[in-house]
Design an enzyme around this catalytic site. Structure first.
Site, PDB file in Angstrom:
ATOM      1  N   VAL A 334       0.839  -1.206   0.000  1.00 17.69           N
ATOM      2  CA  VAL A 334       0.000   0.000   0.000  1.00 17.69           C
ATOM      3  C   VAL A 334       0.871   1.252   0.000  1.00 17.69           C
ATOM      4  O   VAL A 334       0.595   2.227  -0.687  1.00 17.69           O
ATOM      5  CB  VAL A 334      -0.948  -0.011   1.222  1.00 17.69           C
ATOM      6  CG1 VAL A 334      -1.698   1.312   1.324  1.00 17.69           C
ATOM      7  CG2 VAL A 334      -1.925  -1.163   1.104  1.00 17.69           C
ATOM      8  N   ALA A 335       1.953   1.211   0.798  1.00 16.58           N
ATOM      9  CA  ALA A 335       2.829   2.378   0.881  1.00 16.58           C
ATOM     10  C   ALA A 335       3.547   2.643  -0.425  1.00 16.58           C
ATOM     11  O   ALA A 335       3.794   3.791  -0.797  1.00 16.58           O
ATOM     12  CB  ALA A 335       3.856   2.165   1.999  1.00 16.58           C
ATOM     13  N   ASP A 381      -4.713  26.786 -38.648  1.00 15.15           N
ATOM     14  CA  ASP A 381      -5.484  27.372 -39.729  1.00 15.15           C
ATOM     15  C   ASP A 381      -4.999  28.797 -39.932  1.00 15.15           C
ATOM     16  O   ASP A 381      -4.527  29.446 -38.991  1.00 15.15           O
ATOM     17  CB  ASP A 381      -6.969  27.348 -39.367  1.00 15.15           C
ATOM     18  CG  ASP A 381      -7.847  27.903 -40.467  1.00 15.15           C
ATOM     19  OD1 ASP A 381      -7.702  27.441 -41.615  1.00 15.15           O
ATOM     20  OD2 ASP A 381      -8.656  28.795 -40.191  1.00 15.15           O
ATOM     21  N   ASP A 665     -10.527  28.006 -36.154  1.00 12.31           N
ATOM     22  CA  ASP A 665     -11.735  28.683 -35.710  1.00 12.31           C
ATOM     23  C   ASP A 665     -12.971  28.332 -36.528  1.00 12.31           C
ATOM     24  O   ASP A 665     -14.074  28.734 -36.187  1.00 12.31           O
ATOM     25  CB  ASP A 665     -11.537  30.207 -35.734  1.00 12.31           C
ATOM     26  CG  ASP A 665     -11.271  30.729 -37.145  1.00 12.31           C
ATOM     27  OD1 ASP A 665     -11.083  29.901 -38.060  1.00 12.31           O
ATOM     28  OD2 ASP A 665     -11.250  31.956 -37.327  1.00 12.31           O
ATOM     29  N   ASP A 669     -12.419  23.155 -39.385  1.00 10.69           N
ATOM     30  CA  ASP A 669     -11.312  22.738 -38.521  1.00 10.69           C
ATOM     31  C   ASP A 669     -11.724  21.701 -37.480  1.00 10.69           C
ATOM     32  O   ASP A 669     -10.877  21.043 -36.886  1.00 10.69           O
ATOM     33  CB  ASP A 669     -10.726  23.949 -37.772  1.00 10.69           C
ATOM     34  CG  ASP A 669     -10.160  24.988 -38.705  1.00 10.69           C
ATOM     35  OD1 ASP A 669      -9.512  24.589 -39.685  1.00 10.69           O
ATOM     36  OD2 ASP A 669     -10.368  26.185 -38.468  1.00 10.69           O
ATOM     37  N   ASN A 731       9.514   5.836  -1.383  1.00 12.45           N
ATOM     38  CA  ASN A 731       9.053   4.454  -1.291  1.00 12.45           C
ATOM     39  C   ASN A 731      10.221   3.477  -1.446  1.00 12.45           C
ATOM     40  O   ASN A 731      10.259   2.419  -0.798  1.00 12.45           O
ATOM     41  CB  ASN A 731       8.007   4.173  -2.374  1.00 12.45           C
ATOM     42  CG  ASN A 731       6.725   4.969  -2.144  1.00 12.45           C
ATOM     43  OD1 ASN A 731       6.540   5.554  -1.074  1.00 12.45           O
ATOM     44  ND2 ASN A 731       5.852   4.997  -3.129  1.00 12.45           N
ATOM     45  N   ASN A 759       3.946   7.116   4.531  1.00 15.54           N
ATOM     46  CA  ASN A 759       3.375   7.249   3.197  1.00 15.54           C
ATOM     47  C   ASN A 759       2.349   8.377   3.144  1.00 15.54           C
ATOM     48  O   ASN A 759       2.281   9.144   2.178  1.00 15.54           O
ATOM     49  CB  ASN A 759       2.714   5.917   2.789  1.00 15.54           C
ATOM     50  CG  ASN A 759       2.309   5.905   1.338  1.00 15.54           C
ATOM     51  OD1 ASN A 759       3.134   6.140   0.461  1.00 15.54           O
ATOM     52  ND2 ASN A 759       1.051   5.650   1.079  1.00 15.54           N
TER      53      ASN A 759
END
Length: 927
Positions: A334-335, A381, A665, A669, A731, A759
């Site tokens: 878990v840690a 564009d 725009d 496009d 870790n 942790n």
């Protein structure tokens, strides 16, 4: 088999014959290749009350009369009965709304991600071992990410909805030989529609009769100026949409004139409908960060399982209780999982998006913020993105010289006459206190007005008497005005047409004879430079000629000058392009405009030089996918391309491993915006369709804002890497400590509660504080990160290993030192060294290369506060009596605490030495 087309039967015989053919085809009846090409309606139509499937035709290649014939219509339109039958077959003239999945299904779909599954397992295990606080934290993080993901599922459907809203609500149509007002959704193929200035085209039309009509198709084609329309047949079969002048397309705007046209496509069969289908077909692509985190999660899970198995086995061999080792192994698992990672990613992206809003960039898709840091190509564009989407007079040619403006002070008769012609020869009128008219005429009007030629004042002295409007055959316009000596006619139009009617030129000293070759050469040169060129001329008459026709008026003209118009680049774009090139990003222009105009704008912006080629839509269509994939690496300008071709360009670049930002725009496009790794739409002049398909919207329509966004993206990725480096090193230190102690004959150094506490406090607050870390000084001087590069590249995995081993070493050393002294609190010593060393490490890795003493402790106040708060919490766990039995700790004497702090600080100095070696070029050199 004889491939000659048989004589085509008509009426009921035609339908019966086609039904016989279809019945013979059997299983092929749905295949368009097996449908006899006798007509041109793209879906089905109803003729004589019977239903027929027909093959599409190139409507611009057939006569208007033939179009009516193929559609079984006539100039007076359809009957109401016929229209109703066709409506039942074709359906309404709308873009159908896609069936939406329930929101709950969208939410559940988010929990299928591999890293999310790993976190859910970790939450379950945390609950089993009696750590509900970890379970709650993990579940909140997972739910937050699921909600964000579900929101993004709506984006494609909203884009299609915006397309549907663009349709014209009502239109004038001929039914039963009467003009009626009809909802555009009720139009069917064969309907005859009437158009005039200000109308939105309700469907795709083959024009029948045209009177000086122009249509603004910029949102569809990318062209900055309105397209001239006419009804004559176009013989060329391979013509881009923007050059199909005898067609009018759904959702374009009529800016001038009027016309009558017959509907040949409705709904999804229209050009804009095809774009809607492209939007639905194109799925978005995962961001580089998402790809890296998925890979990271898989590798991490396998590594954790292996290490936990080793630790569990080593403990058993040492004689430790099975339950203790099981809890230790599970706690270590878990840690080792960085459950704060999704939260750090989300917070980093959210803070980056919030900062970008202050720079006028609205982020619609959070993961896309980081994607900007990986962008290698920006496909932009032209119209409205790199340019202002506003025609402007930039140059004039008069009296044998180029000038940039007429100027407030008129220095000769030629410029005086040219200024009056610009001001008077147009149909610009004031509307709501502002000049209104066709964009080209507005540009001429504004140029004259800025030079002091006020149209209202001039018309008082020279009122308009008559006009011969512009038409596509003559390609010119003439206005007739009263003057002190009689009548004066001003003419403007295409240079080759106007110059052919000129017999003299107005110079500094007055009119004189001339030859047109030099002027035509100048006009051609201006056109090659990307300008739209118009010629102006004048003729003085004693009275209005009778009859007033082009033949009687547009002769014996005196040439005044040339006017060069262009949709100019945005002033800030050249610097933005230069910044992109410095950052190793290739800017590419993709436009529906003409090649000459595209090349001229690209040269001005620094995107390319004359030595670079322009690839047109026609040339692109002839390239295979492999050939296009080779070409896209060097081509920087694409002109006259269709929406499908824009999509091909983006896909070809992605096949080559490039990461694409697409800016635009227009409606045209939208599919490419959605397909690109990040789509960037314009917020002011952009269409709703483009905005909805994009990941980010520029609120100021400023291309330079993209550069700020790229910087933000790179900073965000850097900070996420720093967090991963910090938490995985931490870790790693825990793993080495637990792994090596039994082999050295030492007892298990930490309890499960200790591992989970470390942790929680060292990954939580300090991890989130990395989100506030400022950008590295060289963030915009680096090349883009290679898309395939691992998140552990550039020395990270080496750092994780050696720092973890170093932290594990000093932790075990502190354990051995405490045990050798026979003290009972030896486990608290290890617990403290491991916790505090990780806090020192968090401070040390705030910069990849710069020293902490150089950037300063105060440059990230949230980090300083997080470290202080975490240290205070740990001191509470050690010294508060009520917490000692919960965490199995004992108060440390001051001497022992000082030793623990000194040992922990060694991590800071070790990392500083590593960064010093990196700055000297000794460690982690990129290949």
């Amino acid at each position: 088999m004889d491939e000659r087309e048989p004589e085509r039967p008509t009426g009921i015989c035609r339908i019966l014959w086609l039904e016989v053919i279809v019945s013979i085809m059997g299983k092929h009846r749905a295949d368009p290749l097996f449908i006899f090409p006798i007509q041109g309606i793209p879906k089905k139509t109803v003729m004589d009350g019977r239903e027929t499937k027909l093959h599409p035709a190139d409507w611009h290649n057939i006569e208007a009369a033939e179009a009516l014939k193929r559609l079984d219509s006539k100039l007076s339109g359809l009957t109401a009965t016929d229209a109703q039958q066709r409506l039942a077959v074709h359906g309404p003239n709308i873009i159908p709304e896609k069936h939406r999945r329930p929101l709950i299904m969208m939410l559940l779909r988010q929990f299928t991600d591999f890293m999310i599954v790993v976190l859910l397992v970790a939450a379950f295990i945390s609950g089993l071992i009696g750590e509900p606080q970890d379970t709650i934290v993990i579940l909140v993080i997972v739910l937050l990410n699921a909600v964000i993901g579900a929101v993004q599922e709506f984006r494609a459907e909203r884009a299609v909805e915006a397309l549907r809203k663009m349709a014209a609500p009502e239109t004038q149509v001929l039914r039963d030989e009467q003009v009626i007002t009809l909802e555009a959704s009720q139009l069917v193929p064969g309907d005859v529609v009437l158009l005039e200035t200000g109308n939105i085209v309700p469907a795709d039309l083959r024009l029948i009769d045209v009177e000086e009509m122009q249509a603004d198709e910029s949102a569809l084609t990318g062209e900055s100026h309105p397209a001239d329309k006419q009804q004559e047949t176009i013989t060329d079969t391979d013509v881009p949409v923007g050059d199909r002048s005898n067609l009018a397309f759904k959702s374009s705007l009529i800016t001038r004139g009027r016309a009558r046209g017959v509907v040949f496509a409705t709904g999804l069969d229209t050009e804009i409908g095809r774009i809607a289908q492209l939007l639905r077909a194109e799925a978005g692509v995962k961001t580089p960060l998402q790809v890296r985190l998925i890979r990271f999660g898989r590798h991490l899970t396998l590594a954790i399982l292996a290490i936990c198995l080793v630790v569990f086995t080593a403990g058993l061999l040492q004689g430790q209780p099975i339950m203790l080792m099981l809890l230790t192994a599970v706690s270590l698992a878990v840690a080792a999982i960085p459950e704060a990672l999704p939260a750090v990613v989300t917070v980093s992206l959210a803070l980056g998006a919030r900062k970008l809003i202050r720079h006028s960039a609205l982020v619609r898709n959070l993961p896309a913020v980081e994607t900007l840091g990986s962008v290698t190509f920006i496909c932009s564009d032209k119209t409205g993105t790199l340019t202002q989407n506003r025609m402007t007079v930039e140059l004039l040619y008069a009296a044998g010289e180029r000038i940039t403006a007429l100027g407030e002070v008129v220095v000769n008769a030629a410029r005086q006459a040219l200024g009056e012609a610009l001001a008077l020869n147009n149909d610009v009128a004031e509307k709501d206190g502002k000049p209104a008219g066709e964009p080209t005429e507005l540009a001429l009007f504004e140029a004259a007005n800025q030079a002091g030629f006020d149209k209202a004042l001039l018309e008082q002295a020279k009122p308009r008497l008559a006009a011969i409007p512009f038409d596509s055959k003559r390609k010119q316009m003439t206005t007739l005005h009263q003057s002190a000596d009689g009548v004066v006619a001003y003419v403007k139009g295409a240079p080759e047409r106007v110059l052919a009617q000129c017999t003299s030129v107005l110079g500094r000293q007055g009119a004189k004879s001339f030859t047109t070759d030099a002027v035509l050469s100048e006009a051609e040169q201006l056109a090659n430079e990307g300008y739209r060129v118009l010629a102006l001329a004048v003729r003085e008459l004693p009275e209005v000629p009778q009859p007033l026709t082009p033949e009687t008026l547009e002769v014996d003209l005196t040439f005044l000058g040339l006017v060069a118009l262009i949709d100019p680049p945005r002033p800030e774009v050249p610097d933005a392009v230069e910044d992109c090139l410095t950052a190793g990003i290739a800017p590419v222009m993709i436009t529906g405009d003409h090649p000459g105009t595209a090349r001229a704008i690209a040269n001005r912006l620094g995107i390319t030089t004359n030595r670079k080629t322009v690839l047109t839509g026609g040339e692109l269509a002839e390239l295979s996918d492999d050939a296009l994939a080779r070409a896209v690496e060097t081509v920087r300008i694409y002109a006259r391309v269709s929406p499908e071709q824009k999509l091909r360009i983006v896909k070809a670049l992605q096949i080559n491993g490039e990461f694409i930002a697409m800016t635009g725009d227009g409606v045209n496009d939208a599919p490419a915006l959605k397909r690109a790794n990040i789509g960037v739409a314009m917020g002011q002049k952009g269409t709703d369709v483009a905005r909805e398909a994009a990941d980010m919207v520029l609120l100021d329509d400023n291309f330079a804002t993209v550069v700020s966004a790229i910087k933000a993206g790179r900073r965000i990725f850097d900070n996420i890497r720093k967090f991963i480096k910090d938490t995985m090193s931490s870790n790693s230190g825990e793993i080495w400590t637990l792994f090596l102690a039994p082999f050295l004959g030492l007892p298990i150094p930490l309890l499960p509660i200790h591992i989970l506490w470390i942790n929680l406090v060292t990954d939580g607050l300090p991890g989130l504080a990395f989100s506030a870390e400022p950008a590295e000084p060289d963030v915009m001087q680096r090349k883009p990160r290679p898309p395939e590069e691992s998140i552990f590249a550039q020395g990270m995995w080496q750092h994780i290993l050696w720092v973890g081993f170093f932290v594990g070493g000093i932790s075990i050393a502190s354990q051995a030192w405490a045990i050798s002294r026979g003290v009972e609190y030896w486990q608290t010593v290890v617990f403290t060294v491991l916790t505090v060393s990780q806090l020192f490490h968090s401070m040390a890795v705030r910069s990849e290369r710069a020293s902490l003493f150089h950037i300063g402790l105060l440059s990230n106040l949230p980090m300083l506060g997080a470290v202080f708060l975490t240290f205070s919490l740990h001191m509470a766990v050690v010294y508060v009596p009520a917490l000692n039995p919960i965490f199995h700790t004992q108060p440390l004497p001051i001497f022992d605490l000082v030793v623990c702090l000194l040992l922990s600080s060694l991590v800071l100095f070790a990392v500083e030495i590593e960064k010093w070696l990196m700055r000297r070029g000794i460690l982690y050199q990129n290949p």
